[in-house]
Design a protein around this motif. Sequence first.
Motif, PDB file in Angstrom:
ATOM      1  N   GLY A 117       0.813  -1.210   0.000  1.00  0.00           N
ATOM      2  CA  GLY A 117       0.000   0.000   0.000  1.00  0.00           C
ATOM      3  C   GLY A 117       0.848   1.261   0.000  1.00  0.00           C
ATOM      4  N   ASP A 118       2.165   1.114   0.149  1.00  0.00           N
ATOM      5  CA  ASP A 118       3.037   2.286   0.179  1.00  0.00           C
ATOM      6  C   ASP A 118       4.319   1.995  -0.597  1.00  0.00           C
ATOM      7  OD1 ASP A 118       5.365   1.499   2.174  1.00  0.00           O
ATOM      8  OD2 ASP A 118       3.483   0.640   2.891  1.00  0.00           O
ATOM      9  N   LEU A 119       5.053   3.069  -0.905  1.00  0.00           N
ATOM     10  CA  LEU A 119       6.213   2.934  -1.783  1.00  0.00           C
ATOM     11  C   LEU A 119       7.390   2.234  -1.107  1.00  0.00           C
ATOM     12  CD1 LEU A 119       5.911   6.454  -3.389  1.00  0.00           C
ATOM     13  CD2 LEU A 119       5.731   4.298  -4.614  1.00  0.00           C
ATOM     14  N   VAL A 120       7.488   2.346   0.221  1.00  0.00           N
ATOM     15  CA  VAL A 120       8.616   1.692   0.903  1.00  0.00           C
ATOM     16  C   VAL A 120       8.440   0.176   0.870  1.00  0.00           C
ATOM     17  CG1 VAL A 120       9.859   1.479   3.084  1.00  0.00           C
ATOM     18  CG2 VAL A 120       9.033   3.713   2.343  1.00  0.00           C
ATOM     19  N   THR A 121       7.243  -0.280   1.185  1.00  0.00           N
ATOM     20  CA  THR A 121       6.971  -1.718   1.097  1.00  0.00           C
ATOM     21  C   THR A 121       7.185  -2.208  -0.336  1.00  0.00           C
ATOM     22  OG1 THR A 121       5.259  -1.387   2.750  1.00  0.00           O
ATOM     23  CG2 THR A 121       5.264  -3.500   1.630  1.00  0.00           C
ATOM     24  N   LEU A 122       6.706  -1.384  -1.284  1.00  0.00           N
ATOM     25  CA  LEU A 122       6.884  -1.754  -2.695  1.00  0.00           C
ATOM     26  C   LEU A 122       8.365  -1.913  -3.016  1.00  0.00           C
ATOM     27  CD1 LEU A 122       5.548  -2.068  -5.564  1.00  0.00           C
ATOM     28  CD2 LEU A 122       6.142   0.314  -5.923  1.00  0.00           C
ATOM     29  N   ILE A 168      12.132   8.833  -2.087  1.00  0.00           N
ATOM     30  CA  ILE A 168      12.659   9.829  -1.144  1.00  0.00           C
ATOM     31  C   ILE A 168      12.264  11.242  -1.592  1.00  0.00           C
ATOM     32  CG2 ILE A 168      14.785  10.872  -0.264  1.00  0.00           C
ATOM     33  CD1 ILE A 168      16.017   8.013  -0.458  1.00  0.00           C
ATOM     34  N   ILE A 169      12.457  11.521  -2.885  1.00  0.00           N
ATOM     35  CA  ILE A 169      12.129  12.859  -3.395  1.00  0.00           C
ATOM     36  C   ILE A 169      10.628  13.109  -3.273  1.00  0.00           C
ATOM     37  CG2 ILE A 169      12.126  14.303  -5.480  1.00  0.00           C
ATOM     38  CD1 ILE A 169      14.713  12.844  -6.291  1.00  0.00           C
ATOM     39  N   HIS A 170       9.848  12.087  -3.614  1.00  0.00           N
ATOM     40  CA  HIS A 170       8.392  12.201  -3.528  1.00  0.00           C
ATOM     41  C   HIS A 170       7.963  12.455  -2.083  1.00  0.00           C
ATOM     42  CE1 HIS A 170       4.218  11.365  -4.628  1.00  0.00           C
ATOM     43  NE2 HIS A 170       4.142  10.570  -3.573  1.00  0.00           N
ATOM     44  N   TYR A 171       8.618  11.760  -1.150  1.00  0.00           N
ATOM     45  CA  TYR A 171       8.269  11.924   0.273  1.00  0.00           C
ATOM     46  C   TYR A 171       8.593  13.338   0.749  1.00  0.00           C
ATOM     47  CZ  TYR A 171       8.443  11.334   5.328  1.00  0.00           C
ATOM     48  OH  TYR A 171       8.256  11.492   6.680  1.00  0.00           O
ATOM     49  N   SER A 176       4.215  12.161   1.934  1.00  0.00           N
ATOM     50  CA  SER A 176       3.449  10.915   1.956  1.00  0.00           C
ATOM     51  C   SER A 176       4.208   9.820   1.213  1.00  0.00           C
ATOM     52  CB  SER A 176       2.098  11.135   1.277  1.00  0.00           C
ATOM     53  OG  SER A 176       1.563   9.903   0.854  1.00  0.00           O
ATOM     54  N   ILE A 177       4.127   8.596   1.719  1.00  0.00           N
ATOM     55  CA  ILE A 177       4.727   7.478   0.992  1.00  0.00           C
ATOM     56  C   ILE A 177       3.644   6.585   0.390  1.00  0.00           C
ATOM     57  CG2 ILE A 177       6.921   7.394   2.239  1.00  0.00           C
ATOM     58  CD1 ILE A 177       5.613   5.019   3.853  1.00  0.00           C
ATOM     59  N   ALA A 178       2.407   7.041   0.420  1.00  0.00           N
ATOM     60  CA  ALA A 178       1.311   6.209  -0.099  1.00  0.00           C
ATOM     61  C   ALA A 178       1.534   5.907  -1.579  1.00  0.00           C
ATOM     62  CB  ALA A 178      -0.016   6.933   0.079  1.00  0.00           C
ATOM     63  N   PRO A 187       9.563  15.587  -9.994  1.00  0.00           N
ATOM     64  CA  PRO A 187      10.786  14.829 -10.305  1.00  0.00           C
ATOM     65  C   PRO A 187      10.729  13.411  -9.732  1.00  0.00           C
ATOM     66  CG  PRO A 187      11.327  16.976  -9.351  1.00  0.00           C
ATOM     67  CD  PRO A 187       9.845  16.805  -9.242  1.00  0.00           C
ATOM     68  N   GLY A 188      10.180  13.295  -8.487  1.00  0.00           N
ATOM     69  CA  GLY A 188      10.057  11.963  -7.882  1.00  0.00           C
ATOM     70  C   GLY A 188       9.202  11.058  -8.749  1.00  0.00           C
ATOM     71  N   GLY A 189       8.123  11.633  -9.276  1.00  0.00           N
ATOM     72  CA  GLY A 189       7.228  10.874 -10.152  1.00  0.00           C
ATOM     73  C   GLY A 189       7.965  10.373 -11.379  1.00  0.00           C
ATOM     74  N   TRP A 190       8.839  11.207 -11.952  1.00  0.00           N
ATOM     75  CA  TRP A 190       9.606  10.796 -13.137  1.00  0.00           C
ATOM     76  C   TRP A 190      10.563   9.655 -12.823  1.00  0.00           C
ATOM     77  CZ3 TRP A 190       9.309  11.290 -18.165  1.00  0.00           C
ATOM     78  CH2 TRP A 190       8.498  12.307 -18.699  1.00  0.00           C
ATOM     79  N   LEU A 191      11.260   9.775 -11.680  1.00  0.00           N
ATOM     80  CA  LEU A 191      12.231   8.717 -11.332  1.00  0.00           C
ATOM     81  C   LEU A 191      11.516   7.377 -11.148  1.00  0.00           C
ATOM     82  CD1 LEU A 191      14.682  10.468  -8.867  1.00  0.00           C
ATOM     83  CD2 LEU A 191      15.207   9.532 -11.112  1.00  0.00           C
TER      84      LEU A 191
END
Lengths: 567, 100
Positions: A117-122, A168-171, A176-178, A187-191
């Motif tokens: 459910g979140d980017l870290v778990t992913l 990290i950039i998105h956070y 949010s890390i959702a 930029p986070g979205g692009w990476l």
Amino acid sequence: MSDWLGHAMASPALVLMLGAALIACLPRWLHGVWLLVIPAAALALLWQLPMGMHGQIGLFGFDLTTLRVDGLSRIWATIFLIGSFLTGLYALHVDDRIQHVSALVYAGAAVGAVLAGDLVTLFIYWEATAIASVFLIWASRTIKAHIVGLRYLVIQVISGLLLMMGTIIHYHATGSIAFDHLGLATPGGWLIFVAFGIKAAFPLLHNWVQDAYPEATVSGTVILSIYTTKLAIYSLARGYAGTEALITIGAVMTIFPIFFAVIENDLRRVLAYSLNNQLGFMVVGIGIGTPLALNGAAAHAFAHILYKGLLFMSMGAVLHRVGTIKASELGGLYKSMPWTAAFCIVGSMSISAFPLFSGFVTKSMILTAAAENHHWIAWLALLVASAGVLDHSGIKVPFFSFFHHDAGFRVREAPLNMLLAMGATAALCIGIGVYPAPLYAILPFDVDYSPYTTAHVVNQLQLLMFAALAFVVLFRSGLYPPEVRGLNLDSDWVYRRLLPRMGRGIHRGVTALRAKIVAGLAQLAGIAQHWLTEAFGTNGAAARTWTSGVMLLWVTALLAAYLLLYY
Amino acid sequence: MSQPDARPGLFERTGVIRTIIALIVLICAGLVVAEFFYAKHPHFGFDGWFAFYPLAGFVAYCFIVLAAKMLRPALRRNEDYYNERDRQALQTPMRDDDHE
């Protein structure tokens, strides 16, 4: 609903991973049972989980959601677990603990990633898929597989690092890390988009698929073909649905691998190119982003895992029995392996999207969505690609291995467990094609879509049968390119040949420059030494003996100058 | 492993091959005739033209196969181009650099 189902421990991913840990120490005769029981148990658990966000745990100061069950994640986890069961059956005869363990860990990581459910778990599961899967390549135990595996791992880890940096950039930007819709605005979205793009085998980022998959073991290739790329498709559907750029990327993806598939000789590599082309259909669906298109992408991923798995299984069975999978060496195997040939043809007809086969009821959703949203270029690209699919996967794979001229191989039919796995997968391919309602029922959005209209059936048959007629014409007239041994250059040439060569060139250039500088300095030093020797050497001016007359003359001259200056 | 068969297999007999080809041609002819008997729902206009799908299938297929055939001379290399072939014996040390 019992409340233990909401805990992180009640994860189908962990069921698979714990099962893998047990297989690592269980005696060999239990592996067979275990390989089938574990995915079945995990599937049962998945469908017991209530919809919603579960499995919250704290890690590194983040609140992680390890279990998100909704329409999108559940259909992906379901097909991953069905795939794990079928490949377990297919690999039952394999006496190699490493392959069984890594297959289950890999499947578990992929299921965990789609439920994240979140980017870290992913990210954690994303990297786990990379590390677990490389052992299926190394399990071939050849030097080439070792090199290819390393290359595969490097590319997978780069994808993971991009995902981490993007997260990290998105956070920092959003707090949010959702793992919800991300988009390309930041930029986070692009990476993260590029990280997903590597694993989804976007054009020019694709070549790890064709490089690595055909070098894995017989069952390893089937397993690899299921998870990594479809996990990336899921991630794109979750984070980038409706991103216009994906329509273009997907359309290119459907077309350009076809040309490589037509001239490739290794039939498992042909299927890897074909896999790439099928991913393109799903990427277009995600780019369109309407409920029908996303349903189409999900349904197509579901059907694709089955028919692509079936095709890899049949080619694996040929490799297992004959020892080669080169089209130029094969032919006439229908005599020795009639069941494998029949199952392969079911896979071919499913991927070609003949009516009553699974591809027909899923691919058409994407094409219809493209048409309804007036993307006529993408629609035409998908239509051309559909004719291309008929060539490389519909005709080339079964024709050159099982028919064509008899290459003289007289082998036994595939082992029983392989036949059972292929039979079950083929039954699912036909089942979905004949009766798509159960598949449509578990799609993420409610659908009101009927594939079996007269116009659609007739048009699809026209497209495919006339493409088949074109094959007959080209083949009989000798225009069809013959199957010959060889290797085709692809984008991997850049990092396997061009960059190493440039590296060596730069190294040579720098070495030569250094040599020149050293030689120049040595020359200068020689001149300096010569000059010093001239001046101060044993025969130098400074060491010369002077006559007293000359000395007297100089002293007189100096005294005269002194007198002149101070007077 | 291999022994010559006394008679050709089912799919090697010219009669069977001819029948299969005749079937394909017949089905194709039938599908063209079918153009007159169903209601079309074109999305773009051009997809409603007479025999659009049969033509698309035939032309697209020929284009793909012939284009790929023309690409082959530019792309095809020796199987050992990258010099990653397995040496017969694992004991043989690998050269870590491919000097041509």
